[in-house]
Design a protein around this motif. Sequence first.
Motif, PDB file in Angstrom:
ATOM      1  N   HIS A  24      -5.082  74.011   6.851  1.00 35.58           N
ATOM      2  CA  HIS A  24      -3.778  74.533   6.438  1.00 35.58           C
ATOM      3  C   HIS A  24      -3.334  75.687   7.333  1.00 35.58           C
TER       4      HIS A  24
ATOM      5  N   THR B  70     -10.560  72.420   4.531  1.00 33.33           N
ATOM      6  CA  THR B  70      -9.173  72.274   4.097  1.00 33.33           C
ATOM      7  C   THR B  70      -8.385  73.541   4.360  1.00 33.33           C
ATOM      8  N   THR B  71      -8.966  74.680   4.031  1.00 34.50           N
ATOM      9  CA  THR B  71      -8.293  75.962   4.266  1.00 34.50           C
ATOM     10  C   THR B  71      -8.004  76.154   5.744  1.00 34.50           C
TER      11      THR B  71
ATOM     12  N   PHE C  49      -2.695  74.885  -2.134  1.00 30.83           N
ATOM     13  CA  PHE C  49      -1.503  74.463  -1.400  1.00 30.83           C
ATOM     14  C   PHE C  49      -0.412  74.002  -2.360  1.00 30.83           C
TER      15      PHE C  49
ATOM     16  N   GLN D 103      -5.415  67.621   1.923  1.00 32.13           N
ATOM     17  CA  GLN D 103      -4.423  68.669   2.131  1.00 32.13           C
ATOM     18  C   GLN D 103      -3.624  68.988   0.866  1.00 32.13           C
TER      19      GLN D 103
ATOM     20  N   TYR E 282      -1.534  81.984   1.369  1.00 33.57           N
ATOM     21  CA  TYR E 282      -2.341  80.823   0.992  1.00 33.57           C
ATOM     22  C   TYR E 282      -3.797  81.226   0.770  1.00 33.57           C
TER      23      TYR E 282
ATOM     24  N   SER F 277       0.142  82.284   5.851  1.00 39.49           N
ATOM     25  CA  SER F 277      -1.286  81.977   5.910  1.00 39.49           C
ATOM     26  C   SER F 277      -2.078  82.910   4.993  1.00 39.49           C
TER      27      SER F 277
ATOM     28  N   LEU G 232       3.402  70.851   5.452  1.00 40.03           N
ATOM     29  CA  LEU G 232       2.184  71.448   5.992  1.00 40.03           C
ATOM     30  C   LEU G 232       2.514  72.561   6.976  1.00 40.03           C
TER      31      LEU G 232
ATOM     32  N   HIS H 255      -2.067  74.455  10.580  1.00 42.66           N
ATOM     33  CA  HIS H 255      -0.719  73.897  10.479  1.00 42.66           C
ATOM     34  C   HIS H 255       0.339  75.005  10.404  1.00 42.66           C
TER      35      HIS H 255
END
Length: 345
Positions: free
Chosen positions: A267, A263-264, A19, A14, A248, A245, A228, A270
């Motif tokens: 995120h 991973t994306t 991030f 993460q 990111y 979002s 997160l 979250h």
Amino acid sequence: MEMLSRIAAPMVNQSDLPFRLLVQRYGATLAYTQMLNSDALLNDQDYLEFHLRDLTTEASSTERPVVVQLCGNDIKTIVRAGKKIQNYCQGIDLNLGCPQQSTLEGHFGAYLLGQKDWPLVEGIVSAMHNSFTVPVSTKLRLCEPALKTLDLGQRLEACGASWLTLHARTVSARRRRHGAADLSQVKRLKDNLRMPVVSNGNVRVWDDLEENLRYTGADGLMVGETLLGNPCLFANQVSDPVTISLEYITICREYPETATLATTTAHVKHFIDFQCHRRPWYNKFRTSLGACKTLDDIERLLRVKVEKWRGRAPRIVDADVDDDDFAEGNQPGEVVEDFGSLFSE
């Protein structure tokens, strides 16, 4: 010392570059990579290339400082691994805090905190200090008994550690956050060590940051899982979940192959979960997100379906139109001031 004031913690899978850049846009003064396996850096070329790509991008600079966290229990291996990455970071940290099952089985991370392993830990930190061109730090949990933590801290200081971060809980592979962090132990370290001490634990909202520093006197605060959900915490903001979002995802596009699709996806989950997990459509969102195969799929889900579920107009945009040209919805980076409205959709 400013670099140590507001820190994004190392988090497995993460703490990717996009991030880290995101939280540094919103007030983080320093970000850690995830825990990197020293042996893998030496023996797995794909692993090494992936993490060097993360660290050598033009975005990784002294303006966006990063500390690489290493794990392991062999002095020579850790030193060799650190030398491969020391030119691409502003510090190297030894992980003495990870409680996961893999660290228990491999006997590293928080499972080096027992007094029988202190000579090994001292040898590792001393070798790091004498071998690297960047400062060395350690992130640890409480020893057992907790009062022994200061003893270890003094030993680490004597070995050349430049600062210490304490996550003031004892290790548990099954319950990582069992009970509140004992901030009195952070205060005890700060009162008795010469090197800077960073406090980690018990931060959920902005007021927790100020209260933690007031009580502990720590030189800085490290925050993990709360970031997160709300990567804007250090700016005392709560961004619209779809907006953050999309921001990111935009960074992911700018720096390709520095964050995996898994991973994306994690995120984005979250970000939406933080404000919308009680909405009747949330389970549909999770199912749809899990079916996404590309960044385009995730972006379409956010712009169209999630906005529709929230009772808002879709954020439709042509491929040649920038986010700044949107006519509908909140603009990227826009902060939602009416926090109450976010929780009443």
